[in-house]
Design a protein around this motif. Structure first.
Motif, PDB file in Angstrom:
ATOM      1  N   ILE A  92       0.839  -1.208   0.000  1.00 26.30           N
ATOM      2  CA  ILE A  92       0.000   0.000   0.000  1.00 26.30           C
ATOM      3  C   ILE A  92       0.872   1.255   0.000  1.00 26.30           C
ATOM      4  O   ILE A  92       0.592   2.230  -0.710  1.00 26.30           O
ATOM      5  CB  ILE A  92      -0.948  -0.008   1.217  1.00 26.30           C
ATOM      6  N   ARG A  93       1.950   1.238   0.777  1.00 24.96           N
ATOM      7  CA  ARG A  93       2.870   2.379   0.815  1.00 24.96           C
ATOM      8  C   ARG A  93       3.507   2.619  -0.554  1.00 24.96           C
ATOM      9  O   ARG A  93       3.675   3.762  -0.978  1.00 24.96           O
ATOM     10  CB  ARG A  93       3.967   2.139   1.852  1.00 24.96           C
ATOM     11  N   GLN A  94       3.863   1.548  -1.250  1.00 26.63           N
ATOM     12  CA  GLN A  94       4.478   1.699  -2.564  1.00 26.63           C
ATOM     13  C   GLN A  94       3.480   2.230  -3.586  1.00 26.63           C
ATOM     14  O   GLN A  94       3.853   3.005  -4.464  1.00 26.63           O
ATOM     15  CB  GLN A  94       5.057   0.361  -3.018  1.00 26.63           C
ATOM     16  N   LEU A  95       2.214   1.817  -3.486  1.00 29.19           N
ATOM     17  CA  LEU A  95       1.188   2.359  -4.369  1.00 29.19           C
ATOM     18  C   LEU A  95       1.010   3.851  -4.124  1.00 29.19           C
ATOM     19  O   LEU A  95       0.872   4.639  -5.063  1.00 29.19           O
ATOM     20  CB  LEU A  95      -0.138   1.627  -4.157  1.00 29.19           C
ATOM     21  N   MET A  96       1.023   4.244  -2.863  1.00 29.20           N
ATOM     22  CA  MET A  96       0.885   5.662  -2.523  1.00 29.20           C
ATOM     23  C   MET A  96       2.089   6.470  -2.985  1.00 29.20           C
ATOM     24  O   MET A  96       1.985   7.679  -3.223  1.00 29.20           O
ATOM     25  CB  MET A  96       0.686   5.817  -1.018  1.00 29.20           C
ATOM     26  N   ALA A  97       3.241   5.818  -3.105  1.00 26.58           N
ATOM     27  CA  ALA A  97       4.467   6.490  -3.560  1.00 26.58           C
ATOM     28  C   ALA A  97       4.635   6.398  -5.074  1.00 26.58           C
ATOM     29  O   ALA A  97       5.714   6.662  -5.598  1.00 26.58           O
ATOM     30  CB  ALA A  97       5.674   5.879  -2.863  1.00 26.58           C
ATOM     31  N   ASN A  98       3.569   6.009  -5.793  1.00 24.46           N
ATOM     32  CA  ASN A  98       3.580   5.882  -7.249  1.00 24.46           C
ATOM     33  C   ASN A  98       4.626   4.876  -7.733  1.00 24.46           C
ATOM     34  O   ASN A  98       5.279   5.077  -8.754  1.00 24.46           O
ATOM     35  CB  ASN A  98       3.819   7.249  -7.902  1.00 24.46           C
ATOM     36  N   GLN A  99       4.785   3.790  -6.994  1.00 22.78           N
ATOM     37  CA  GLN A  99       5.704   2.724  -7.371  1.00 22.78           C
ATOM     38  C   GLN A  99       4.909   1.430  -7.592  1.00 22.78           C
ATOM     39  O   GLN A  99       5.172   0.401  -6.979  1.00 22.78           O
ATOM     40  CB  GLN A  99       6.769   2.533  -6.297  1.00 22.78           C
ATOM     41  N   LYS A 100       3.944   1.508  -8.497  1.00 21.60           N
ATOM     42  CA  LYS A 100       3.016   0.406  -8.709  1.00 21.60           C
ATOM     43  C   LYS A 100       3.717  -0.857  -9.186  1.00 21.60           C
ATOM     44  O   LYS A 100       3.531  -1.938  -8.621  1.00 21.60           O
ATOM     45  CB  LYS A 100       1.947   0.825  -9.713  1.00 21.60           C
ATOM     46  N   LYS A 101       4.538  -0.741 -10.239  1.00 22.23           N
ATOM     47  CA  LYS A 101       5.220  -1.917 -10.783  1.00 22.23           C
ATOM     48  C   LYS A 101       6.171  -2.519  -9.748  1.00 22.23           C
ATOM     49  O   LYS A 101       6.241  -3.739  -9.579  1.00 22.23           O
ATOM     50  CB  LYS A 101       5.989  -1.534 -12.047  1.00 22.23           C
ATOM     51  N   HIS A 102       6.893  -1.658  -9.074  1.00 17.96           N
ATOM     52  CA  HIS A 102       7.801  -2.085  -8.010  1.00 17.96           C
ATOM     53  C   HIS A 102       7.042  -2.844  -6.926  1.00 17.96           C
ATOM     54  O   HIS A 102       7.449  -3.921  -6.483  1.00 17.96           O
ATOM     55  CB  HIS A 102       8.465  -0.836  -7.428  1.00 17.96           C
ATOM     56  N   GLY A 103       5.923  -2.269  -6.497  1.00 17.88           N
ATOM     57  CA  GLY A 103       5.136  -2.866  -5.425  1.00 17.88           C
ATOM     58  C   GLY A 103       4.518  -4.199  -5.801  1.00 17.88           C
ATOM     59  O   GLY A 103       4.518  -5.144  -5.009  1.00 17.88           O
ATOM     60  N   ILE A 104       3.991  -4.292  -7.031  1.00 10.62           N
ATOM     61  CA  ILE A 104       3.365  -5.540  -7.471  1.00 10.62           C
ATOM     62  C   ILE A 104       4.399  -6.653  -7.558  1.00 10.62           C
ATOM     63  O   ILE A 104       4.155  -7.785  -7.125  1.00 10.62           O
ATOM     64  CB  ILE A 104       2.663  -5.336  -8.834  1.00 10.62           C
TER      65      ILE A 104
END
Length: 334
Positions: free
Chosen positions: A70-82
């Protein structure tokens, strides 16, 4: 000196230091309960209670992975987070299945040999994932080699204006990851007089969001008419507040680059230093990182710099990104 740093262990296991600490505590408690169960013949201590710390730490890790995603999605790091969520979930699931299978075997009064073989399957699956992760190679642009004319660490091709290019791409350190941006050039009869860099400050040890070091993430040039040139840039760090320019009337005719050699299982930061050389032999510097293996100078043989292209490592690796990898400068022939 430790042979393997904690940061490298975290990257390999796809865990933070906190998660490793939780697993260590869970295994310690499990070991103590196991000794009490076996050596002291404590019948009131069931096998479920013995394995409970291991199950609890998996639950905590699953919750922690969800929060980090969730933190990575909020930081606009969608691909990284997934990517991190998928890898972490597969590893966590395989560990949980091994623990659950082992618990069912020891808790069963009529366990058979084939059940032990089934319990090992999640371990094999876990090791296969770690093997692919350890041996995974970062993307690089193979097509770049088709236009190379190697002379030590120089790379020369020709642009639409029939100008030569000097480049760091044939560096000796194994750094060649990421996607090349477009070539950006000054207007006709103009030339580069200064630059600035984008750098992420050192973040120390550890992995995950806000811990991976990438150092330089971009270079922006300024032309003699004030036009700014920027090919591509990484998402980490911030730009130098001011452009660093040559003295009045001077032009940029060379550069030096500092790259940290490939770190294998350790944290990579790629390019740490870019410095420009002016026609009066002075050097201008902007923001720099501290991890360069060496500083290598390159110079336009018969001209001045009028353009730029940069190679940026995409944000696709869960633990180790590198930002700016290589850089090319367009030399206008005199």
């Amino acid at each position: 000196m430790f042979l393997i740093r904690l940061k490298s262990v975290c990257r390999w296991l796809v865990m933070t230091e906190f998660e490793i600490f939780l697993n260590f505590i869970a295994i310690l408690i499990f070991t103590i309960l196991l000794v009490i169960k076996l050596d002291m013949n404590n019948e009131s201590l069931t096998w479920f209670k013995v394995f409970l710390p291991l199950f609890i730490v998996d639950l905590l890790q699953a919750n922690f992975c969800s929060i980090l995603f969730i933190r990575q999605l909020m930081a606009n790091q969608k691909k990284h987070g997934i990517l991190r969520l998928v890898v972490s979930s597969l590893l966590l699931l395989s560990r949980f299945m091994f623990k659950l299978s082992t618990f069912q075997i020891v808790n069963s009064s009529n366990g058979e040999a084939f059940k032990f073989q089934l319990a090992i399957i999640p371990v094999y699956f876990h090791l296969v994932i770690l093997m692919f992760k350890t041996c995974g190679l970062k993307k690089h642009q193979i097509l770049q080699s088709f236009k190379c004319k190697n002379d030590s660490n120089k790379r020369i091709i020709y642009t639409k204006r029939s100008n030569s290019i000097i480049s760091s791409v044939n560096n000796l350190y194994g750094v060649n990851w990421g996607i090349w941006g477009s070539i950006e050039e000054c207007d006709q009869n103009d030339y580069v007089v200064g630059f600035r860099t984008k750098r992420q400050p050192n973040l120390g040890t550890g992995l995950g969001v806000g811990k991976d070091d990438t150092e330089l993430n971009g270079v922006e040039l300024i032309c003699s008419n004030g036009k700014r040139l920027k090919s591509s840039e990484g998402q980490w760090g911030s730009w130098d507040t001011d452009f660093r320019n040559c003295s009045s009337g001077q032009k940029v005719n060379g550069f030096s680059y500092g790259i940290e050699k490939k770190q294998e299982i350790y944290d990579d930061s790629a390019t740490n230093v870019i410095r420009l050389k002016c026609t009066d032999n002075s050097t201008i510097q902007s923001l720099e990182g501290p991890w360069s293996t060496s500083i290598i100078p390159l110079e336009c043989l018969y001209g001045t710099i009028v353009g730029i292209r940069t190679q940026i490592d995409e944000n696709i690796y869960a633990e180790d990104n590198t930002g700016l990898n290589n850089i090319e400068f367009v030399c206008k022939l005199n």
